[in-house]
Write an enzyme that holds these catalytic residues in place. Sequence first.
Site, PDB file in Angstrom:
ATOM      1  N   HIS A   1       0.842  -1.198  -0.108  1.00 45.34           N
ATOM      2  CA  HIS A   1      -0.036  -0.117  -0.073  1.00 45.34           C
ATOM      3  C   HIS A   1       0.944   1.228   0.093  1.00 45.34           C
ATOM      4  O   HIS A   1       2.002   1.190   0.575  1.00 45.34           O
ATOM      5  CB  HIS A   1      -0.863   0.074   1.211  1.00 45.34           C
ATOM      6  CG  HIS A   1      -2.048   0.942   1.049  1.00 45.34           C
ATOM      7  ND1 HIS A   1      -2.028   2.178   1.112  1.00 45.34           N
ATOM      8  CD2 HIS A   1      -3.460   0.717   0.774  1.00 45.34           C
ATOM      9  CE1 HIS A   1      -3.234   2.829   0.732  1.00 45.34           C
ATOM     10  NE2 HIS A   1      -4.079   1.867   0.688  1.00 45.34           N
ATOM     11  N   HIS A   2       0.350   2.304  -0.795  1.00 48.83           N
ATOM     12  CA  HIS A   2       1.115   3.471  -0.880  1.00 48.83           C
ATOM     13  C   HIS A   2       1.506   4.272   0.449  1.00 48.83           C
ATOM     14  O   HIS A   2       2.287   4.982   0.515  1.00 48.83           O
ATOM     15  CB  HIS A   2       0.507   4.438  -1.919  1.00 48.83           C
ATOM     16  CG  HIS A   2       1.405   5.483  -2.656  1.00 48.83           C
ATOM     17  ND1 HIS A   2       2.471   5.913  -2.292  1.00 48.83           N
ATOM     18  CD2 HIS A   2       1.191   5.436  -4.100  1.00 48.83           C
ATOM     19  CE1 HIS A   2       3.044   6.325  -3.192  1.00 48.83           C
ATOM     20  NE2 HIS A   2       2.405   6.368  -4.300  1.00 48.83           N
ATOM     21  N   ALA A   3       0.542   3.973   1.379  1.00 52.65           N
ATOM     22  CA  ALA A   3       0.707   4.589   2.667  1.00 52.65           C
ATOM     23  C   ALA A   3       1.913   4.116   3.548  1.00 52.65           C
ATOM     24  O   ALA A   3       2.565   4.889   4.293  1.00 52.65           O
ATOM     25  CB  ALA A   3      -0.568   4.130   3.880  1.00 52.65           C
TER      26      ALA A   3
END
Length: 489
Positions: free
Chosen positions: A159-161
């Site tokens: 995930h980009h987070a």
Amino acid sequence: MLFSRHPDSTEDSLLFDLLAGMGSPENGSDEPLTPTGRLVLQKEMNLVIYCAIGVKQPLDVDALKSMIQSSPMFTHPRFCSLLVQDSAGREHWRRTCVDIDQHVIPVYGPIAEGLSDEAAVNEYLIDLSTDLPGFLGDDKPLWDVHLLMAQRCMVFRIHHALGDGISLMSMFLALCRRVDDPEALPTIHPPSSAKMRRGGSGEWWKAVMRVLGVVWFTLVFVVEFMLRSMWASDWKTPVSSSAGMELWPRKLATARFWLEDMKAVKSAVANATINDVLFGIISAGLVKYLDHRSPNAVREGTQITGVAMVNLREQPGLQELSNLMKDNPGLRWGNKVGILLLPVHYHRSCGDPLEYLRKAKSMIDRKKKSLEAHFSYKIGEMVMSYLGARAATVLNYRIFCNTTFSISNMFGPHEEIAAVGNPITYIRVNVSGLPHALTLHMMSYAGRADMQIQVAKDIIPDPEFLAKCFEDALLEMKAAASTALNSKK
């Protein structure tokens, strides 16, 4: 051109505390998400990164598990934390113990009958992008690795987070070694870029003109940026996007380029860069595709706007993992990405293929003279901090809905590298969760550059043909560059 405060400062502080032995799972302390982390977790902007890595030899599941367990990835706080919500619905990171068997998933047997390995991997990547409800649960950290045994391919889903492309790729390359020197880490050189020359004491007026140019271009592009975030949008074309398109069924194809061909084209236009060539290819390829798909459907001069993700770190390109771990606001871990709006203007029968490169270079040169990317980063940080995640999401979402396509480009290692002694044949990256009918992600590696072309298949049903349009555009530019060079002799 750095900001005084980085939105991932909390994340960076947590990293060093954990590496020092603090913030362990036993103390029960949660850490709030950074502003950028909250933004990319909103349902309209739920961004997930997919990295497909092909290898020459059969995959060794146990060796790969051991590699991951002994790597910084397995102890990094973001990769060892669950995403949880408090009673007010605000997201936090909570440390947990990682079960490697939950994150490394071998896939045996053929994925799809009758498909090449490349097509089968792309099909699997699209299937993964539709499995977000299971991926985004609160039972494990937001990453996993799928081992496609028949295709000899590792697929990292992250995930980009957890970080931007530069951080994540730098972490992966820290696990690899050079094929020609098995003890050496990959050589990571940032792409060369032209720097502004400083004038002498008698050329103060040139410095003043440069400053005025920066102010002017920044003002022009920032006004356009703000209009795009409200109501201004591209004219409708056969590849246009609309709100909600991030949920539409997808297809994925790959365009392959040789860096030597791109360098040959670059040399035909003074001071051009590989990024200029890439955008010239995209401009020419889109015109080719539109002329084939819907002849005479697009009005001459129509603007087709791309959204480019720009690395804003102090040192461009990939960095060594040790540098990302230092308390340096220009390099540290996290998400530090700005946005540029890059327009393509549709013109039939351009004639000289190199004209697409010249126009791309002229436009990108103007963008380089502005602070547009830094402004987009700063304004997003301010909106998130003072107005909250929903307001920041609406701002970003409307920019994507009012443009036509997304593009990113990352430079990888120049030499061939290996993971657990297994030579890597390709590295390809794509991202899901954007409301565009067309997203383009290029990654270079060992003399090649592969561009993943992800499309909404109801809008662009033939991404393989679009890939060929891009490949043919480069070959036509190369032929024109060779002709121009011979004519000068």
